[in-house]
Design an enzyme around this catalytic site. Sequence first.
Site, PDB file in Angstrom:
ATOM      1  N   GLU A  73       0.866  -1.111  -0.154  1.00  0.00           N
ATOM      2  CA  GLU A  73       0.108  -0.021   0.090  1.00  0.00           C
ATOM      3  C   GLU A  73       0.885   1.181  -0.017  1.00  0.00           C
ATOM      4  O   GLU A  73       0.344   2.135  -0.730  1.00  0.00           O
ATOM      5  CB  GLU A  73      -0.863  -0.084   1.135  1.00  0.00           C
ATOM      6  CG  GLU A  73      -2.006  -1.023   1.132  1.00  0.00           C
ATOM      7  CD  GLU A  73      -1.542  -2.246   1.768  1.00  0.00           C
ATOM      8  OE1 GLU A  73      -2.492  -3.149   1.852  1.00  0.00           O
ATOM      9  OE2 GLU A  73      -0.267  -2.554   2.026  1.00  0.00           O
ATOM     10  N   PHE A  77     -11.438  -7.504  13.819  1.00  0.00           N
ATOM     11  CA  PHE A  77     -10.092  -8.211  12.991  1.00  0.00           C
ATOM     12  C   PHE A  77      -9.968  -7.203  11.869  1.00  0.00           C
ATOM     13  O   PHE A  77     -10.864  -6.439  11.321  1.00  0.00           O
ATOM     14  CB  PHE A  77     -10.530  -9.307  12.217  1.00  0.00           C
ATOM     15  CG  PHE A  77      -9.415 -10.012  11.197  1.00  0.00           C
ATOM     16  CD1 PHE A  77      -8.198 -10.367  11.922  1.00  0.00           C
ATOM     17  CD2 PHE A  77      -9.643  -9.870   9.936  1.00  0.00           C
ATOM     18  CE1 PHE A  77      -7.266 -10.812  10.828  1.00  0.00           C
ATOM     19  CE2 PHE A  77      -8.606 -10.291   9.136  1.00  0.00           C
ATOM     20  CZ  PHE A  77      -7.301 -10.636   9.534  1.00  0.00           C
ATOM     21  N   GLN A  78      -8.774  -6.645  11.876  1.00  0.00           N
ATOM     22  CA  GLN A  78      -8.190  -5.622  11.062  1.00  0.00           C
ATOM     23  C   GLN A  78      -8.877  -4.215  11.326  1.00  0.00           C
ATOM     24  O   GLN A  78      -9.116  -3.553  10.409  1.00  0.00           O
ATOM     25  CB  GLN A  78      -8.158  -5.995   9.423  1.00  0.00           C
ATOM     26  CG  GLN A  78      -7.322  -7.165   9.137  1.00  0.00           C
ATOM     27  CD  GLN A  78      -6.950  -7.359   7.578  1.00  0.00           C
ATOM     28  OE1 GLN A  78      -8.228  -7.270   6.933  1.00  0.00           O
ATOM     29  NE2 GLN A  78      -6.025  -7.926   7.362  1.00  0.00           N
ATOM     30  N   LYS A 117     -17.856  -1.506   5.686  1.00  0.00           N
ATOM     31  CA  LYS A 117     -18.256  -2.657   4.775  1.00  0.00           C
ATOM     32  C   LYS A 117     -19.627  -2.393   4.635  1.00  0.00           C
ATOM     33  O   LYS A 117     -20.133  -2.506   3.285  1.00  0.00           O
ATOM     34  CB  LYS A 117     -17.731  -3.722   5.284  1.00  0.00           C
ATOM     35  CG  LYS A 117     -17.519  -4.915   4.150  1.00  0.00           C
ATOM     36  CD  LYS A 117     -16.810  -6.281   4.406  1.00  0.00           C
ATOM     37  CE  LYS A 117     -16.783  -7.024   3.611  1.00  0.00           C
ATOM     38  NZ  LYS A 117     -16.056  -8.203   3.884  1.00  0.00           N
ATOM     39  N   MET A 153      24.232   9.897   2.193  1.00  0.00           N
ATOM     40  CA  MET A 153      24.038  11.099   2.939  1.00  0.00           C
ATOM     41  C   MET A 153      24.359  11.076   4.557  1.00  0.00           C
ATOM     42  O   MET A 153      24.971  11.977   4.997  1.00  0.00           O
ATOM     43  CB  MET A 153      22.599  11.737   2.618  1.00  0.00           C
ATOM     44  CG  MET A 153      22.443  13.033   3.217  1.00  0.00           C
ATOM     45  SD  MET A 153      23.680  14.273   2.330  1.00  0.00           S
ATOM     46  CE  MET A 153      22.804  14.677   0.738  1.00  0.00           C
TER      47      MET A 153
END
Length: 587
Positions: free
Chosen positions: A76, A138-139, A188, A502
């Site tokens: 993602e 969940f999630q 959902k 760097m």
Amino acid sequence: MLINEPTTATAEPETTVLTAPEVTAPNSTGAEAVLNILLAEGVDTIFGYPGGAIIPIYDALYDFNDRLNHVLVRHEQGGIHAAQGYARSSGRVGVVFATSGPGATNLVTGLADAQIDSTPLVCITGQVFAHLLGTDAFQETDIINITTPVTKWNYQVTKAEEIPEALAKAFYIARSGRPGPVLIDITKNAQLQAFHFAPYAPCTHIRSYRPVPIVRPEYIREAAALINRAKKPFVLWGQGVVLGRAEAEFKAFIEKSGIPAAWTILGAGALPTDHPLNVGMLGMHGNYGPNVLTNECDVLIAIGMRFDDRVTGRLDKYAKQAQVIHLDIDPTEIDKNVAVTVPVWGDCKETLPLLTALIEPKTHPEWHQRFQDYMAEEVSAVINDELFPTGEELTMGEVLQQLNELTGGEAIIVTDVGQHQMVACRYAKFNHTRSNITSGGLGTMGFALPAAIGAKFGAPERPVVAIIGDGGVQMTIQELGTIMQTGVDVKIIILNNRFLGMVRQWQELFNSRRYSFVDIQSPDYVAVAAGYRIAGRRVEIRDELQPALRQMLEQPGSFLLEVLVAKENNIFPMVPQGCSVAEIRLR
């Protein structure tokens, strides 16, 4: 208030012009409404990754494949950086899909990057069913509170009826005024619910949100008077010129005024690199003259830039002798870091022509000569050795020099973060706007590869070259899979110095060469690319460099070129931390 935006002035509502046909679906699901709204808003490409909480939207997307191009990324974070690249190359809103929980939290770095770099995004995340919110389902994560500090606006939708208004506001807020990222979290059940989807109406006004402050003519007159009296005026421009699509207006102002102008890294390309009034890059690794002469000019004109610390160095020693004019669309940026003599609020596409009409044509030959003298000194001390080295080891600068010769300044250059980024920003040639895409304010390693993918989708007619270090590329290297699956034509140059360069440079200069965990090992990048069915080549000697670059550019499809460069080269000039811009070091 809907969002935390300045309300010190009012303005007429901005009008969004859409050419899509009227969208209506009397018995639409929430998921179908989302996709129809994207079409109405002119979206053609979505970057995303499916998951449980966003399955209804992906199920509906199955029937939209002929109208919406979905790019399946490998992470993602890669998706949101790709959307950033798309937005930066195209000037349109980038769109991202992600599921709930870890899918949504993986967007956070990209949101923070887009927020600080003013990149317009609409991120749509799935969420657990509304009745499960707050149960640690969940999630489930509270993505609204997580992302509030790094979005221009966010909102959670729990009923399908809310979707049209929420998304209309999302696109309006993302693209209007000072652009930025917006996140819409949709439960959902809201995706599954059927509802009456009336004709979609894009948002053109929000009562508590004023994207463009009203222009004050008296400030325009005061600014013009200062410029007309100035003996040593200096223009600093940033990305605001690009975001405002004001490149032509800016060029007209510069050419009439005859004022030397220097750019921030996000402003590069708004004025062609070889324009005679373009005197170079500002900031910590910018050009010598623009930094030193910032503290000698008598009028400093800042256009669409925010006086970031990498540009100013020590604020208590920054341009104290100058009267400062600041043109910006965001009133909160004016007087935030640098005290301003004349504030010019407004969109620079509107304010620059008003200012240009009042200034006198001038050339400032003696003042320009000062910049040329400093540039000659920098060429002798730094640039010749970097672009045309005589030692055996390859330098990053000569790779850019050879690339410039082959692309002629026509390519979009996408960089990651580190030494290679500063070299590319300093030496790449740009003939066109929206050609330099990099992570500016946040400095996100791993940005370049996915952003280059998005940039190519946003500007398919232009060559896109990603220039990446051996550290940053390993953070998002899995996006080679996205290239493999889509066939997108991105050229990739890995400048491999076998260090986190760097950080190593700072440890050398300021920590007595105590190299602590910067010696990074790499895989065989050509073999990795081959595993993704991407052609590649490795170069270690100078005679092979230009043929390899030519092969990369001419070969159809993506190509990965690894160039082994000197391990311990440093990037100069440099303004050391805690010093003023006038204390810039050539070595």
